[in-house]
Design an enzyme around this catalytic site. Structure first.
Site, short mmCIF file in Angstrom:
data_model
loop_
_atom_site.label_atom_id
_atom_site.label_comp_id
_atom_site.label_asym_id
_atom_site.label_seq_id
_atom_site.Cartn_x
_atom_site.Cartn_y
_atom_site.Cartn_z
N ASP A 30 0.85 -1.19 0.00
CA ASP A 30 0.00 0.00 0.00
C ASP A 30 0.89 1.25 0.00
O ASP A 30 1.91 1.31 0.69
CB ASP A 30 -0.91 0.00 1.23
N ILE A 31 0.47 2.25 -0.77
CA ILE A 31 1.27 3.47 -0.90
C ILE A 31 1.21 4.33 0.37
O ILE A 31 2.10 5.15 0.61
CB ILE A 31 0.79 4.27 -2.14
N ASN A 86 -12.73 -3.36 2.69
CA ASN A 86 -13.73 -2.32 2.87
C ASN A 86 -14.71 -2.40 1.71
O ASN A 86 -14.31 -2.34 0.55
CB ASN A 86 -13.05 -0.94 2.92
N GLY A 92 -15.37 2.79 4.10
CA GLY A 92 -14.04 3.30 3.84
C GLY A 92 -13.45 2.91 2.51
O GLY A 92 -12.27 3.19 2.24
N GLN A 93 -14.25 2.27 1.64
CA GLN A 93 -13.71 1.88 0.34
C GLN A 93 -13.49 3.12 -0.53
O GLN A 93 -14.40 3.92 -0.73
CB GLN A 93 -14.66 0.91 -0.38
N SER A 94 -12.26 3.28 -1.01
CA SER A 94 -11.93 4.45 -1.85
C SER A 94 -11.54 4.05 -3.26
O SER A 94 -11.47 4.92 -4.14
CB SER A 94 -10.80 5.25 -1.20
N HIS A 99 -10.49 -5.45 -3.20
CA HIS A 99 -9.13 -5.68 -2.72
C HIS A 99 -9.19 -6.04 -1.24
O HIS A 99 -10.11 -5.65 -0.52
CB HIS A 99 -8.22 -4.47 -2.95
N HIS A 101 -6.85 -5.88 2.28
CA HIS A 101 -5.69 -5.31 2.96
C HIS A 101 -5.14 -6.36 3.93
O HIS A 101 -5.89 -6.87 4.78
CB HIS A 101 -6.08 -4.11 3.82
P1 AMP Z 1 -9.71 1.29 0.33
O1 AMP Z 1 -9.74 2.66 0.96
O2 AMP Z 1 -10.13 0.18 1.23
O3 AMP Z 1 -10.45 1.30 -0.99
O4 AMP Z 1 -8.19 0.99 0.02
C1 AMP Z 1 -7.51 1.58 -1.02
C2 AMP Z 1 -6.06 1.58 -0.68
O5 AMP Z 1 -5.32 1.79 -1.86
C3 AMP Z 1 -5.64 2.67 0.31
O6 AMP Z 1 -5.09 2.07 1.48
C4 AMP Z 1 -4.60 3.47 -0.47
O7 AMP Z 1 -3.55 3.92 0.33
C5 AMP Z 1 -4.16 2.48 -1.51
N1 AMP Z 1 -3.62 3.04 -2.74
C6 AMP Z 1 -4.14 4.03 -3.50
N2 AMP Z 1 -3.38 4.26 -4.58
C7 AMP Z 1 -2.35 3.39 -4.51
C8 AMP Z 1 -1.21 3.13 -5.32
N3 AMP Z 1 -0.96 3.81 -6.45
N4 AMP Z 1 -0.35 2.16 -4.94
C9 AMP Z 1 -0.57 1.45 -3.80
N5 AMP Z 1 -1.63 1.65 -2.99
C10 AMP Z 1 -2.50 2.61 -3.34
#
Ligand code: AMP
Length: 113
Positions: A30-31, A86, A92-94, A99, A101
Site C-alpha cells: 500500500d502506498i 472495505n 471506507g472503500q476508496s 481488494h 488489505h
Molecule cells: P480502500 O480505501 O479500502 O479502498 O483501500 C484503497 C487503498 O489503496 C488505500 O489504502 C490506499 O492507500 C491504496 N492506494 C491508492 N493508490 C495506490 C497506489 N498507487 N499504490 C498502492 N496503494 C495505493
C-alpha cells in the site's frame, strides 16, 4: 472500464511495489501503509467489491485467500495479521476494485473504528 487506479497497476501503466503476481491476482505494498506490513491483494477480474461476486467467483476468491496465507508466510507475519476488505464508501472503500488489505507488524486494535 472506469478510471481505476488498480486497473492501471494491473495493466502496468503505473508502478507499484509488487510482492506477488499470477494470472488471477496481484499483490503490492500500500502506498500509504497503516502498519509496518500493509499489502493489497487485487483480483485481475474487475469486480467492484464482494457484493459484485458472480457465480463461479468462489474459485477466484478461494485462490486469493490461499495467496494471502502464502504471502503472510513469505512476509514473515503468519503468526499475526489482519485481513480487511472495505465494502462500500461508508466502510471506507476508496478504490472501486475489490481488494483485501493485509495488515501486520504492530498490535492491531479492536474494534477497528
Ligand atoms: P480502500 O480505501 O479500502 O479502498 O483501500 C484503497 C487503498 O489503496 C488505500 O489504502 C490506499 O492507500 C491504496 N492506494 C491508492 N493508490 C495506490 C497506489 N498507487 N499504490 C498502492 N496503494 C495505493
Amino acid at each position: 472500464m472506469p478510471d481505476c487506479i488498480f486497473c492501471k497497476i494491473i495493466a502496468g501503466e503505473i508502478p507499484c511495489n509488487k510482492v506477488y503476481e499470477d494470472e488471477h491476482v496481484v499483490a503490492f505494498h500500500d502506498i500509504q501503509p497503516q502498519a509496518p506490513v500493509h499489502v493489497l491483494f487485487v483480483p485481475k477480474k474487475h469486480m467492484v467489491s464482494l457484493q459484485a461476486m458472480e457465480a463461479g467467483d468462489e474459485v477466484l476468491l478461494g485462490h486469493m485467500m490461499k495467496v494471502v496465507a502464502q504471502q503472510a508466510q513469505a512476509l514473515g507475519v503468519s503468526q499475526g495479521y489482519r485481513l480487511v476488505s472495505n465494502c462500500g464508501a461508508s466502510a471506507g472503500q476508496s478504490v472501486d476494485l475489490l481488494h483485501f488489505h493485509l495488515l501486520a507488524g504492530r498490535n492491531l486494535q479492536w474494534p477497528p473504528g
